[in-house]
Design a protein around this motif. Structure first.
Motif, PDB file in Angstrom:
ATOM      1  N   GLU A   1       0.835  -1.202   0.000  1.00 11.12           N
ATOM      2  CA  GLU A   1       0.000   0.000   0.000  1.00 11.12           C
ATOM      3  C   GLU A   1       0.867   1.248   0.000  1.00 11.12           C
ATOM      4  OE1 GLU A   1      -3.125   2.206   2.975  1.00 11.12           O
ATOM      5  OE2 GLU A   1      -3.020   0.020   3.024  1.00 11.12           O
ATOM      6  N   ARG A   2       1.950   1.254   0.786  1.00 13.32           N
ATOM      7  CA  ARG A   2       2.853   2.403   0.816  1.00 13.32           C
ATOM      8  C   ARG A   2       3.562   2.583  -0.519  1.00 13.32           C
ATOM      9  NH1 ARG A   2       5.277   0.280   5.746  1.00 13.32           N
ATOM     10  NH2 ARG A   2       3.678   0.567   7.283  1.00 13.32           N
ATOM     11  N   VAL A   3       3.931   1.471  -1.149  1.00 15.94           N
ATOM     12  CA  VAL A   3       4.613   1.542  -2.441  1.00 15.94           C
ATOM     13  C   VAL A   3       3.670   2.121  -3.486  1.00 15.94           C
ATOM     14  CG1 VAL A   3       5.608   0.162  -4.305  1.00 15.94           C
ATOM     15  CG2 VAL A   3       6.247  -0.289  -1.941  1.00 15.94           C
ATOM     16  N   LEU A   4       2.408   1.697  -3.474  1.00 17.19           N
ATOM     17  CA  LEU A   4       1.437   2.191  -4.446  1.00 17.19           C
ATOM     18  C   LEU A   4       1.155   3.679  -4.237  1.00 17.19           C
ATOM     19  CD1 LEU A   4      -1.113  -0.770  -4.573  1.00 17.19           C
ATOM     20  CD2 LEU A   4       0.542  -0.092  -6.319  1.00 17.19           C
ATOM     21  N   ARG A   5       1.214   4.155  -2.996  1.00 19.44           N
ATOM     22  CA  ARG A   5       0.987   5.581  -2.721  1.00 19.44           C
ATOM     23  C   ARG A   5       2.213   6.412  -3.021  1.00 19.44           C
ATOM     24  NH1 ARG A   5      -1.105   6.121   3.226  1.00 19.44           N
ATOM     25  NH2 ARG A   5       0.593   4.663   3.457  1.00 19.44           N
ATOM     26  N   GLY A   6       3.295   5.796  -3.384  1.00 17.64           N
ATOM     27  CA  GLY A   6       4.512   6.541  -3.694  1.00 17.64           C
ATOM     28  C   GLY A   6       5.455   6.642  -2.509  1.00 17.64           C
ATOM     29  N   GLY A   7       5.230   5.868  -1.470  1.00 18.29           N
ATOM     30  CA  GLY A   7       6.125   5.865  -0.324  1.00 18.29           C
ATOM     31  C   GLY A   7       5.971   7.054   0.595  1.00 18.29           C
ATOM     32  N   ARG A   8       4.972   7.885   0.377  1.00 17.94           N
ATOM     33  CA  ARG A   8       4.776   9.071   1.211  1.00 17.94           C
ATOM     34  C   ARG A   8       3.758   8.761   2.295  1.00 17.94           C
ATOM     35  NH1 ARG A   8       3.289  13.765  -2.555  1.00 17.94           N
ATOM     36  NH2 ARG A   8       2.729  14.585  -0.520  1.00 17.94           N
ATOM     37  N   GLU A   9       4.211   8.831   3.530  1.00 20.75           N
ATOM     38  CA  GLU A   9       3.325   8.597   4.659  1.00 20.75           C
ATOM     39  C   GLU A   9       3.216   9.890   5.446  1.00 20.75           C
ATOM     40  OE1 GLU A   9       3.172   5.674   8.483  1.00 20.75           O
ATOM     41  OE2 GLU A   9       4.114   4.966   6.666  1.00 20.75           O
ATOM     42  N   ARG A  10       2.020  10.413   5.571  1.00 19.91           N
ATOM     43  CA  ARG A  10       1.839  11.726   6.185  1.00 19.91           C
ATOM     44  C   ARG A  10       2.100  11.721   7.681  1.00 19.91           C
ATOM     45  NH1 ARG A  10      -1.030  15.812   3.510  1.00 19.91           N
ATOM     46  NH2 ARG A  10      -1.602  16.489   5.597  1.00 19.91           N
ATOM     47  N   GLY A  11       1.621  10.737   8.389  1.00 16.41           N
ATOM     48  CA  GLY A  11       1.806  10.703   9.826  1.00 16.41           C
ATOM     49  C   GLY A  11       0.821  11.608  10.548  1.00 16.41           C
ATOM     50  N   ASP A  12       1.036  11.737  11.829  1.00 24.08           N
ATOM     51  CA  ASP A  12       0.138  12.516  12.680  1.00 24.08           C
ATOM     52  C   ASP A  12       0.797  13.855  12.984  1.00 24.08           C
ATOM     53  OD1 ASP A  12      -1.857  13.306  14.363  1.00 24.08           O
ATOM     54  OD2 ASP A  12      -1.204  12.075  16.044  1.00 24.08           O
ATOM     55  N   VAL A  13       0.668  14.815  12.071  1.00 21.75           N
ATOM     56  CA  VAL A  13       1.341  16.105  12.215  1.00 21.75           C
ATOM     57  C   VAL A  13       0.869  16.866  13.452  1.00 21.75           C
ATOM     58  CG1 VAL A  13       1.745  18.346  11.120  1.00 21.75           C
ATOM     59  CG2 VAL A  13       1.856  16.251   9.770  1.00 21.75           C
ATOM     60  N   PRO A  14      -0.428  17.000  13.708  1.00 20.67           N
ATOM     61  CA  PRO A  14      -0.834  17.733  14.915  1.00 20.67           C
ATOM     62  C   PRO A  14      -0.294  17.100  16.202  1.00 20.67           C
ATOM     63  CG  PRO A  14      -2.679  17.519  13.431  1.00 20.67           C
ATOM     64  CD  PRO A  14      -1.578  16.664  12.876  1.00 20.67           C
ATOM     65  N   GLY A  15      -0.206  15.794  16.242  1.00 20.19           N
ATOM     66  CA  GLY A  15       0.351  15.126  17.423  1.00 20.19           C
ATOM     67  C   GLY A  15       1.808  15.480  17.644  1.00 20.19           C
ATOM     68  N   TRP A  16       2.592  15.493  16.562  1.00 19.55           N
ATOM     69  CA  TRP A  16       4.001  15.829  16.694  1.00 19.55           C
ATOM     70  C   TRP A  16       4.191  17.291  17.058  1.00 19.55           C
ATOM     71  CZ3 TRP A  16       7.502  12.465  17.579  1.00 19.55           C
ATOM     72  CH2 TRP A  16       7.346  11.174  17.104  1.00 19.55           C
ATOM     73  N   VAL A  17       3.354  18.154  16.538  1.00 12.11           N
ATOM     74  CA  VAL A  17       3.433  19.569  16.904  1.00 12.11           C
ATOM     75  C   VAL A  17       3.140  19.735  18.389  1.00 12.11           C
ATOM     76  CG1 VAL A  17       2.365  21.833  16.552  1.00 12.11           C
ATOM     77  CG2 VAL A  17       2.915  20.381  14.587  1.00 12.11           C
TER      78      VAL A  17
END
Length: 70
Positions: free
Chosen positions: A20-36
Motif C-alpha cells: 500500500e505504501r509503495v502504491l501511494r509513492g512511499g509518502r506517509e503523512r503521519g500525525d502532524v498535529p500530534g508531533w506539533v
C-alpha cells in the motif's frame, strides 16, 4: 534477491502495508498535529525547568569554574 522472494518471507499483514505504501509513492503523512503538540509541550517543559532551576544551575556552573581556575 527479487522483491517476490522478500515478500514471500514476510507476514501477509506486513506485505499488505508495504504494498500500500509503495502504491501511494512511499509518502506517509503521519500525525502532524500530534508531533506539533509533543514538540510544543517539550519546549514548554524545558523552559519551565530552566526558569525554576536556572539560578541554581548558574551557581553550580560558576562554582565549578572558580574551582578549576584556582
Amino acid at each position: 534477491m527479487c522483491a517476490t522472494t522478500v515478500f514471500a518471507a514476510l507476514p501477509a499483514s506486513l506485505v499488505g502495508g508495504i504494498s500500500e505504501r509503495v502504491l501511494r509513492g512511499g509518502r506517509e503523512r503521519g500525525d502532524v498535529p500530534g508531533w506539533v503538540m509533543i514538540t510544543l509541550m517539550t519546549a514548554v517543559l524545558v523552559m519551565g525547568l530552566l526558569a525554576v532551576a536556572g539560578p541554581a544551575l548558574e551557581g553550580l556552573f560558576n562554582q565549578a569554574i572558580s574551582r578549576v581556575s584556582k
